[in-house]
Design an enzyme around this catalytic site. Structure first.
Site, short mmCIF file in Angstrom:
data_model
loop_
_atom_site.label_atom_id
_atom_site.label_comp_id
_atom_site.label_asym_id
_atom_site.label_seq_id
_atom_site.Cartn_x
_atom_site.Cartn_y
_atom_site.Cartn_z
N GLU A 56 0.82 -1.20 0.00
CA GLU A 56 0.00 0.00 0.00
C GLU A 56 0.86 1.25 0.00
O GLU A 56 0.57 2.23 -0.70
CB GLU A 56 -0.92 0.02 1.23
CG GLU A 56 -1.92 -1.12 1.28
CD GLU A 56 -1.42 -2.32 2.07
OE1 GLU A 56 -2.24 -2.94 2.76
OE2 GLU A 56 -0.21 -2.61 2.01
N SER A 172 18.08 -40.57 -14.42
CA SER A 172 16.91 -39.71 -14.52
C SER A 172 17.17 -38.40 -15.27
O SER A 172 16.27 -37.58 -15.40
CB SER A 172 16.38 -39.36 -13.12
OG SER A 172 17.36 -38.66 -12.38
N ASN A 258 10.07 -42.36 -1.94
CA ASN A 258 9.80 -42.64 -0.53
C ASN A 258 9.44 -41.37 0.23
O ASN A 258 8.48 -41.35 1.02
CB ASN A 258 11.02 -43.30 0.12
CG ASN A 258 11.24 -44.71 -0.36
OD1 ASN A 258 10.30 -45.38 -0.82
ND2 ASN A 258 12.47 -45.20 -0.29
#
Length: 323
Positions: A56, A172, A258
């Site tokens: 503000e 991966s 996990n």
């Protein structure tokens, strides 16, 4: 456009501004504020790095004398408490002579909690709480911390079409393409902390930083969930419930199956982000371990789709936990 629709539109715009504050505004929430006069934007602001000045204050400074008679749209109720770091925003709005204030979320901080609205009304300013999904979403970390005494947790998973996050041997890098990986870095840049498990650290040796031009300084605090010893500069927690002890509003999790199962099983995940590559691995490592569900019915009704987009050849979906 109706007045209600217009109010909702400007609150949504203020919520988009609020995203510019995150996470640099920590420990304060990232708030957005827009001042409208005669249908024209005369001031905009969002919480500054370190929490001050507030949204503000920034919007009023930009508007100057044009703030008099304007409507202030702010994602969070203007604060009512004064501090050594700055004045109360409700007082600033009164002094500026705004005609109306519309906020999307009531502040749960007991130092304000309705008193901001009360102070505005006492000064003859129309003050309205207009519940806004966009404003609420923009304040997710602050609200989760206030109501649940922990960070807002996002779990990120990158997987193949058949739900694998890696080959059977653990390989991966990379399942997803460059556009998806850049999107992940943008998401990291909005988190206060990023968590991985010890297994992910040892297998991938992730840097856990932000590598987008201009956002390198937004790299979050690095956290490891492990019973071992973490490298220098990495905070260690030993159990998922210790997430509450982290000094953060937003926690971004990039972990193995996990830990993903543990966080989901203990209902600590607030947002689930899935990146899917158009590949099929077959026999790879699954994204999530056993959740211990007693029956299939327990899996339904827990998640709501809130975002979907295409990132190159990959797809992205975000789901919010229903609470």
């Amino acid at each position: 456009m109706s007045a209600a629709a217009s109010d909702a539109r400007w609150l949504s715009a203020a919520a988009r501004l609020a995203s510019r504050a995150r996470p640099a505004s920590y420990p304060n929430p990232g708030v957005g504020c827009i001042l409208i006069k005669d249908g024209v934007v005369v001031g905009r602001g969002w919480t500054a790095p370190g929490g001050r000045p507030h949204a503000e204050c920034a919007a009023l400074a930009e508007a100057g004398e044009s703030a008099r008679g304007a409507i202030a749209y702010v994602t969070l109720e203007p604060c009512a408490h004064r501090s050594e770091r700055g004045p109360a925003c409700s007082d600033l709005l009164v002094e500026a002579g705004v005609a109306r204030v519309v906020a999307g979320v009531e502040d749960p901080d007991p130092r304000t909690a309705g008193d901001g609205f009360a102070r505005l009304r006492e000064a003859g300013i129309e003050a309205q709480l207009l519940p806004s999904p966009d404003a609420t979403a923009s304040l997710a970390g602050y609200l989760t911390r206030a109501h649940s005494a922990r960070p807002h947790v996002t779990l990120k998973l990158a997987m193949s079409l058949d739900g694998c996050t890696a080959m059977a041997d653990g390989t991966s890098q990379w399942i997803t393409g460059k556009a998806a990986r850049a999107h992940v870095h943008a998401r990291r840049a909005q988190a206060d902390a990023i968590l991985v498990g010890g297994g992910t650290w040892r297998a991938d040796k992730p840097r856990l930083d932000v590598r987008l031009p201009g956002l390198e300084d937004r790299s979050p605090q690095r956290v490891m969930l492990t019973r071992g010893v973490a490298p220098d500069g990495v905070k260690v927690i030993n159990r998922p419930d210790q997430i509450a002890s982290l000094d953060a509003l937003y926690l971004y999790v990039e972990a193995g199956s996990n830990i993903a199962a543990s966080l989901l099983g203990t209902d600590l995940v607030d947002r689930l982000e899935l990146y899917r590559a158009p590949i099929v691995i077959g026999g790879g490592r699954g994204a999530i371990g056993d959740l211990g569900l007693a029956n299939l019915a327990d899996a339904h009704g827990r998640w709501t789709l809130v975002e979907r987009r295409q990132l190159g050849s990959d797809s992205f979906e975000a789901y919010s936990r229903r609470r």
